[in-house]
Design a protein around this motif. Structure first.
Motif, PDB file in Angstrom:
ATOM      1  N   VAL A 170       0.860  -1.182   0.000  1.00 44.36           N
ATOM      2  CA  VAL A 170       0.000   0.000   0.000  1.00 44.36           C
ATOM      3  C   VAL A 170       0.898   1.233   0.000  1.00 44.36           C
ATOM      4  O   VAL A 170       1.839   1.323   0.798  1.00 44.36           O
ATOM      5  CB  VAL A 170      -0.913   0.015   1.249  1.00 44.36           C
ATOM      6  CG1 VAL A 170      -1.902   1.175   1.178  1.00 44.36           C
ATOM      7  CG2 VAL A 170      -1.649  -1.316   1.380  1.00 44.36           C
ATOM      8  N   GLY A 171       0.608   2.178  -0.903  1.00 47.27           N
ATOM      9  CA  GLY A 171       1.397   3.413  -0.975  1.00 47.27           C
ATOM     10  C   GLY A 171       0.640   4.572  -0.354  1.00 47.27           C
ATOM     11  O   GLY A 171      -0.590   4.568  -0.301  1.00 47.27           O
ATOM     12  N   MET A 172       1.373   5.554   0.121  1.00 50.35           N
ATOM     13  CA  MET A 172       0.796   6.809   0.638  1.00 50.35           C
ATOM     14  C   MET A 172      -0.258   6.543   1.716  1.00 50.35           C
ATOM     15  O   MET A 172      -1.332   7.127   1.688  1.00 50.35           O
ATOM     16  CB  MET A 172       0.117   7.625  -0.483  1.00 50.35           C
ATOM     17  CG  MET A 172       0.853   7.657  -1.779  1.00 50.35           C
ATOM     18  SD  MET A 172       2.436   8.427  -1.567  1.00 50.35           S
ATOM     19  CE  MET A 172       3.050   8.305  -3.219  1.00 50.35           C
ATOM     20  N   HIS A 214       3.388  11.145   5.347  1.00 50.73           N
ATOM     21  CA  HIS A 214       4.274  10.702   4.252  1.00 50.73           C
ATOM     22  C   HIS A 214       3.784  11.339   2.941  1.00 50.73           C
ATOM     23  O   HIS A 214       4.585  11.661   2.060  1.00 50.73           O
ATOM     24  CB  HIS A 214       4.257   9.171   4.170  1.00 50.73           C
ATOM     25  CG  HIS A 214       5.093   8.595   3.070  1.00 50.73           C
ATOM     26  ND1 HIS A 214       6.404   8.947   2.840  1.00 50.73           N
ATOM     27  CD2 HIS A 214       4.796   7.662   2.108  1.00 50.73           C
ATOM     28  CE1 HIS A 214       6.869   8.267   1.801  1.00 50.73           C
ATOM     29  NE2 HIS A 214       5.911   7.490   1.334  1.00 50.73           N
ATOM     30  N   PHE A 232       0.167  -1.609  -4.912  1.00 48.55           N
ATOM     31  CA  PHE A 232       1.176  -2.133  -5.838  1.00 48.55           C
ATOM     32  C   PHE A 232       1.691  -3.442  -5.242  1.00 48.55           C
ATOM     33  O   PHE A 232       1.079  -3.957  -4.305  1.00 48.55           O
ATOM     34  CB  PHE A 232       2.303  -1.107  -6.082  1.00 48.55           C
ATOM     35  CG  PHE A 232       3.071  -0.710  -4.851  1.00 48.55           C
ATOM     36  CD1 PHE A 232       2.574   0.220  -3.959  1.00 48.55           C
ATOM     37  CD2 PHE A 232       4.306  -1.282  -4.559  1.00 48.55           C
ATOM     38  CE1 PHE A 232       3.273   0.593  -2.816  1.00 48.55           C
ATOM     39  CE2 PHE A 232       5.021  -0.917  -3.439  1.00 48.55           C
ATOM     40  CZ  PHE A 232       4.496   0.020  -2.569  1.00 48.55           C
ATOM     41  N   GLU A 264      12.139   2.009   4.162  1.00 48.57           N
ATOM     42  CA  GLU A 264      10.723   2.230   4.514  1.00 48.57           C
ATOM     43  C   GLU A 264      10.288   1.151   5.504  1.00 48.57           C
ATOM     44  O   GLU A 264      10.059   0.007   5.104  1.00 48.57           O
ATOM     45  CB  GLU A 264       9.809   2.101   3.279  1.00 48.57           C
ATOM     46  CG  GLU A 264       9.936   3.184   2.243  1.00 48.57           C
ATOM     47  CD  GLU A 264       8.773   3.155   1.234  1.00 48.57           C
ATOM     48  OE1 GLU A 264       7.892   2.288   1.331  1.00 48.57           O
ATOM     49  OE2 GLU A 264       8.769   4.026   0.343  1.00 48.57           O
ATOM     50  N   GLU A 305       7.537  -0.805   7.676  1.00 50.59           N
ATOM     51  CA  GLU A 305       6.079  -0.977   7.512  1.00 50.59           C
ATOM     52  C   GLU A 305       5.538  -2.100   8.396  1.00 50.59           C
ATOM     53  O   GLU A 305       6.217  -3.114   8.605  1.00 50.59           O
ATOM     54  CB  GLU A 305       5.734  -1.301   6.044  1.00 50.59           C
ATOM     55  CG  GLU A 305       6.301  -0.270   5.087  1.00 50.59           C
ATOM     56  CD  GLU A 305       5.600  -0.186   3.746  1.00 50.59           C
ATOM     57  OE1 GLU A 305       4.580  -0.874   3.542  1.00 50.59           O
ATOM     58  OE2 GLU A 305       6.090   0.594   2.908  1.00 50.59           O
ATOM     59  N   ASP A 322      10.138  -2.219   3.323  1.00 53.71           N
ATOM     60  CA  ASP A 322       9.819  -2.051   1.897  1.00 53.71           C
ATOM     61  C   ASP A 322      10.971  -1.290   1.238  1.00 53.71           C
ATOM     62  O   ASP A 322      10.862  -0.096   0.945  1.00 53.71           O
ATOM     63  CB  ASP A 322       8.484  -1.287   1.778  1.00 53.71           C
ATOM     64  CG  ASP A 322       8.113  -0.990   0.333  1.00 53.71           C
ATOM     65  OD1 ASP A 322       8.727  -1.563  -0.587  1.00 53.71           O
ATOM     66  OD2 ASP A 322       7.190  -0.167   0.127  1.00 53.71           O
ATOM     67  N   ARG A 364      14.563   4.243  -5.699  1.00 49.77           N
ATOM     68  CA  ARG A 364      13.760   5.405  -6.136  1.00 49.77           C
ATOM     69  C   ARG A 364      13.957   5.747  -7.607  1.00 49.77           C
ATOM     70  O   ARG A 364      13.034   6.249  -8.256  1.00 49.77           O
ATOM     71  CB  ARG A 364      14.107   6.632  -5.278  1.00 49.77           C
ATOM     72  CG  ARG A 364      13.879   6.458  -3.801  1.00 49.77           C
ATOM     73  CD  ARG A 364      12.444   6.110  -3.483  1.00 49.77           C
ATOM     74  NE  ARG A 364      12.233   6.094  -2.040  1.00 49.77           N
ATOM     75  CZ  ARG A 364      11.129   5.628  -1.473  1.00 49.77           C
ATOM     76  NH1 ARG A 364      10.148   5.142  -2.208  1.00 49.77           N
ATOM     77  NH2 ARG A 364      11.007   5.641  -0.169  1.00 49.77           N
ATOM     78  N   GLN A 376      11.719   3.387  -9.340  1.00 52.00           N
ATOM     79  CA  GLN A 376      10.316   3.612  -8.957  1.00 52.00           C
ATOM     80  C   GLN A 376       9.769   4.907  -9.560  1.00 52.00           C
ATOM     81  O   GLN A 376       8.626   4.955 -10.022  1.00 52.00           O
ATOM     82  CB  GLN A 376      10.215   3.694  -7.417  1.00 52.00           C
ATOM     83  CG  GLN A 376       8.814   3.976  -6.921  1.00 52.00           C
ATOM     84  CD  GLN A 376       8.775   4.322  -5.436  1.00 52.00           C
ATOM     85  OE1 GLN A 376       9.803   4.312  -4.745  1.00 52.00           O
ATOM     86  NE2 GLN A 376       7.603   4.644  -4.944  1.00 52.00           N
ATOM     87  N   TRP A 428       5.884   1.292 -10.392  1.00 51.96           N
ATOM     88  CA  TRP A 428       6.705   1.130  -9.190  1.00 51.96           C
ATOM     89  C   TRP A 428       7.342  -0.253  -9.066  1.00 51.96           C
ATOM     90  O   TRP A 428       8.292  -0.441  -8.321  1.00 51.96           O
ATOM     91  CB  TRP A 428       5.851   1.378  -7.941  1.00 51.96           C
ATOM     92  CG  TRP A 428       5.474   2.798  -7.754  1.00 51.96           C
ATOM     93  CD1 TRP A 428       5.751   3.841  -8.585  1.00 51.96           C
ATOM     94  CD2 TRP A 428       4.770   3.345  -6.638  1.00 51.96           C
ATOM     95  NE1 TRP A 428       5.228   5.003  -8.068  1.00 51.96           N
ATOM     96  CE2 TRP A 428       4.634   4.724  -6.874  1.00 51.96           C
ATOM     97  CE3 TRP A 428       4.231   2.808  -5.470  1.00 51.96           C
ATOM     98  CZ2 TRP A 428       3.983   5.574  -5.982  1.00 51.96           C
ATOM     99  CZ3 TRP A 428       3.595   3.648  -4.580  1.00 51.96           C
ATOM    100  CH2 TRP A 428       3.467   5.021  -4.835  1.00 51.96           C
ATOM    101  N   LYS A 472      10.682  -1.693  -6.531  1.00 53.15           N
ATOM    102  CA  LYS A 472      10.290  -2.228  -5.220  1.00 53.15           C
ATOM    103  C   LYS A 472      10.653  -3.696  -5.058  1.00 53.15           C
ATOM    104  O   LYS A 472      10.458  -4.254  -3.985  1.00 53.15           O
ATOM    105  CB  LYS A 472       8.762  -2.089  -5.067  1.00 53.15           C
ATOM    106  CG  LYS A 472       8.272  -0.645  -4.992  1.00 53.15           C
ATOM    107  CD  LYS A 472       8.552  -0.063  -3.630  1.00 53.15           C
ATOM    108  CE  LYS A 472       7.859   1.289  -3.444  1.00 53.15           C
ATOM    109  NZ  LYS A 472       7.991   1.770  -2.072  1.00 53.15           N
ATOM    110  N   GLY A 494       2.143   0.310   4.249  1.00 50.56           N
ATOM    111  CA  GLY A 494       2.579   1.683   3.957  1.00 50.56           C
ATOM    112  C   GLY A 494       3.552   2.188   5.005  1.00 50.56           C
ATOM    113  O   GLY A 494       3.656   1.653   6.105  1.00 50.56           O
ATOM    114  N   THR A 495       4.265   3.232   4.621  1.00 51.39           N
ATOM    115  CA  THR A 495       5.357   3.714   5.474  1.00 51.39           C
ATOM    116  C   THR A 495       5.077   5.119   6.006  1.00 51.39           C
ATOM    117  O   THR A 495       4.435   5.933   5.331  1.00 51.39           O
ATOM    118  CB  THR A 495       6.699   3.683   4.683  1.00 51.39           C
ATOM    119  OG1 THR A 495       7.774   3.616   5.610  1.00 51.39           O
ATOM    120  CG2 THR A 495       6.889   4.896   3.785  1.00 51.39           C
TER     121      THR A 495
HETATM  122  O1  LIG Z   1       6.661   6.140  -0.887  1.00 54.05           O
HETATM  123  C1  LIG Z   1       6.481   5.140  -1.576  1.00 54.05           C
HETATM  124  O2  LIG Z   1       7.377   4.599  -2.228  1.00 54.05           O
HETATM  125  C2  LIG Z   1       5.157   4.504  -1.577  1.00 54.05           C
HETATM  126  C3  LIG Z   1       5.146   3.560  -0.499  1.00 54.05           C
HETATM  127  O3  LIG Z   1       5.694   2.466  -0.568  1.00 54.05           O
HETATM  128  C4  LIG Z   1       4.528   3.972   0.752  1.00 54.05           C
HETATM  129  O4  LIG Z   1       3.951   5.033   0.808  1.00 54.05           O
HETATM  130  O5  LIG Z   1       4.644   3.207   1.706  1.00 54.05           O
END
Ligand SMILES: O=C([O-])CC(=O)C(=O)O
Length: 314
Positions: A111-113, A118, A133, A159, A161, A190, A194, A197, A205, A209, A278-279
């Motif tokens: 999960v992103g964002m 963040h 993703f 990251e 998580e 995670d 970058r 990504q 992504w 990743k 997510g992070t």
């Molecule tokens: O910031 C990123 O690359 C997206 C992501 O994995 C996150 O939000 O945990």
């Protein structure tokens, strides 16, 4: 920066070392190997930083992998519960090698964002729907394994998580039923390249990743009922001892139940599937100037009540 959480962890470690034969009542499932075993075994970690009880010695009919253990559901869990309630020999931590608590799951969903700050640190809106993703399961490594810097990337970032481990198959799972599908929780890193990504591969992504070793997990799968509230845990990442991320899982935008309901609309979730939730803020790429991991760095990802993974970058 972690204050009382760190103090609690250290006192827990000290207590475990003083009483190595006293298993904790929390169920902390691990996969481990010793020089004397032909193949990895399932075990119980006797508290954070404690030794390991060999579940396959306790009951030789138990499966030897976490995937099979989870697939058998309540049958195998009740054996582990019996082991927890029995005085059993505890292998010293130094005698065992910990593997990731789950290896080769069907899916690693990410999960992103999912932490509002963040999003803020990268100037994007907090999402209205979960951003999903994935990583290939070949990226999973153990809690103390090395993270290999790939020669293809110059921007490898950290990251921490919270990871959810699915215990029961389901599709179109309602949020109100979701926790019944959760076996437990573990700590995940995670790791993220970058450059791949954010700029390469059409900005998909996936590749950034999923390099090999980009998903350290562990040390234990801490069962759902062993954690008071998975959405109120201190979460922290340290690079070479310096705190770089420090937050609480209560800052997550979409919590475990909503994530399971969301993802299971699209795909069937199977026992062993992992959801990285997510992070929090503090990643290297958004620092001014940006900071990336280099050979020799040591990354510690820690979540209260669950534990800490320590991975050297090589
Ligand atoms: O910031 C990123 O690359 C997206 C992501 O994995 C996150 O939000 O945990």
């Amino acid at each position: 920066m972690l204050g009382s959480g760190r103090r609690r962890l250290f006192s827990a470690l000290l207590q475990v070392q003083k009483r190595p034969c006293q298993p904790s009542r929390d169920m902390r499932l691990v996969q481990f190997q010793t020089p004397h075993l032909e193949q990895p075994h399932l075990g119980l970690e006797a508290g954070i930083g404690g030794g390991v009880i060999d579940l396959n010695t306790f009951d030789p009919t138990l499966p030897k992998t976490m995937m099979q253990f989870l697939e058998q559901g309540e049958t195998t869990l009740s054996v582990a519960r019996r082991a927890l309630a029995t005085q059993l020999p505890v292998l010293c931590r130094s005698q065992v090698t910990f593997l990731a608590p789950v290896t080769r799951p069907d899916k690693v969903v990410c999960v992103g964002m999912n932490y509002a700050d963040h999003c803020k640190e990268q100037n994007v809106r907090v999402p209205k729907e979960p951003i999903i993703f994935s990583k290939f399961s070949s990226s999973i490594v153990g809690p103390y394994d090395e993270i290999i810097l790939p020669p293809e990337s110059e921007e490898v970032d950290w990251e921490v998580e919270l990871a959810v481990v699915i215990g029961k198959k389901g599709k179109h799972i309602k949020a109100t039923d979701a926790m019944a599908h959760v076996a437990g929780f573990t700590v995940a890193h995670d790791v993220s390249a970058r450059d791949w990504q954010m700029r390469r591969n059409g900005k998909q992504w996936l590749l950034g990743k999923t390099f090999d070793t980009f998903c350290p997990l562990g040390p234990a799968l801490v069962t759902r009922d062993s954690i008071a509230d998975p959405h109120n845990l201190k979460i922290c990442c340290r690079v070479n001892g310096e705190v770089v991320q420090s937050s609480n899982t209560n800052q997550m935008v979409f919590k475990t139940e909503e994530l399971i309901a969301w993802v299971s609309q699209f795909v069937t979730l199977y026992p062993g599937d992992i959801i990285l939730t997510g992070t929090p803020p503090g990643v290297g790429v958004f620092r001014k100037p940006p900071v990336f991991l280099k050979k020799g760095d040591e990354v510690q990802c820690e979540i209260e009540e669950i534990g800490v993974i320590v991975n050297k970058v090589v």
